[in-house]
Design a protein around this motif. Sequence first.
Motif, mmCIF file in Angstrom:
data_model
loop_
_atom_site.group_PDB
_atom_site.id
_atom_site.type_symbol
_atom_site.label_atom_id
_atom_site.label_comp_id
_atom_site.label_asym_id
_atom_site.label_seq_id
_atom_site.Cartn_x
_atom_site.Cartn_y
_atom_site.Cartn_z
ATOM 1 N N LEU A 146 54.093 48.834 36.759
ATOM 2 C CA LEU A 146 53.091 49.892 36.648
ATOM 3 C C LEU A 146 51.705 49.312 36.386
ATOM 4 N N LYS A 147 51.634 48.243 35.594
ATOM 5 C CA LYS A 147 50.341 47.588 35.347
ATOM 6 C C LYS A 147 49.786 47.009 36.652
ATOM 7 N N GLU A 148 50.674 46.377 37.446
ATOM 8 C CA GLU A 148 50.229 45.818 38.717
ATOM 9 C C GLU A 148 49.735 46.919 39.648
ATOM 10 N N LYS A 149 50.473 48.037 39.707
ATOM 11 C CA LYS A 149 50.054 49.162 40.543
ATOM 12 C C LYS A 149 48.709 49.700 40.080
ATOM 13 N N GLU A 150 48.554 49.816 38.759
ATOM 14 C CA GLU A 150 47.293 50.308 38.205
ATOM 15 C C GLU A 150 46.143 49.386 38.607
ATOM 16 N N LYS A 151 46.380 48.071 38.513
ATOM 17 C CA LYS A 151 45.339 47.100 38.866
ATOM 18 C C LYS A 151 44.969 47.223 40.344
ATOM 19 N N LEU A 152 46.002 47.349 41.212
ATOM 20 C CA LEU A 152 45.746 47.502 42.643
ATOM 21 C C LEU A 152 44.975 48.790 42.933
ATOM 22 N N LEU A 153 45.363 49.865 42.267
ATOM 23 C CA LEU A 153 44.666 51.137 42.466
ATOM 24 C C LEU A 153 43.221 51.067 41.987
ATOM 25 N N GLU A 154 42.990 50.375 40.871
ATOM 26 C CA GLU A 154 41.617 50.217 40.380
ATOM 27 C C GLU A 154 40.773 49.420 41.378
ATOM 28 N N GLU A 155 41.379 48.349 41.933
ATOM 29 C CA GLU A 155 40.650 47.552 42.931
ATOM 30 C C GLU A 155 40.352 48.389 44.170
ATOM 31 N N GLU A 156 41.354 49.149 44.626
ATOM 32 C CA GLU A 156 41.163 50.009 45.792
ATOM 33 C C GLU A 156 40.085 51.059 45.508
ATOM 34 N N ASN A 157 40.109 51.617 44.308
ATOM 35 C CA ASN A 157 39.109 52.596 43.904
ATOM 36 C C ASN A 157 37.713 51.974 43.912
#
Length: 197
Positions: A146-157
């Motif tokens: 979930l942390k990795e997904k959050e990081k990827l989503l933040e980068e995409e954002n």
Amino acid sequence: MGRKKLEIKRIENKSSRQVTFSKRRNGLIEKARQLSVLCDASVALLVVSASGKLYSFSSGDNLVKILDRYGKQHDDDLKALNRQSKPLDCGSHHELLELVESKLEESNVDNVSVGSLVQLEEHLENALSVTRARKTELMLKLVENLKEKEKLLEEENHVLASQMEKNKLVRAEADDMEVSPGQISDINLPVTLPLLN
């Protein structure tokens, strides 16, 4: 007059369930905050909703630090449990439960010794410890994912936000370059007259 005692079971009405989840989640986070302030404890709280949304709270220490400390402690526990569980040779948990059931049947109860019961209890406790350790390991992996997904989503954002800014600038420049019909008369254009024969 006190409150009506609430039966603890799944709330069937979806909107009531969501409201209850939200209120109780906030109450739980508030209790965690109070515990950290009153007792100077490091508190980390993770709540995953039915829809899969992750909510977290951490006191003074950063959530990652608390989880890392927890993971290190449980890695040591896991290693100790793995050393303990190897000599058990009980088979699966299902086989262990069948063994316990057979030992405790009414016809056998009189023939079971205290030592046998103690051994069964130890097997059950070890199996439970192994199960809990595995559950902890899986939950830590889930948190990491979930942390990795959050990081990827933040980068995409971040990328999308920068693209939006670029688009706004391009639109603003295009708007500045557009000339209205009233402005055309103000511009001195060279006039060419057609040649007469």
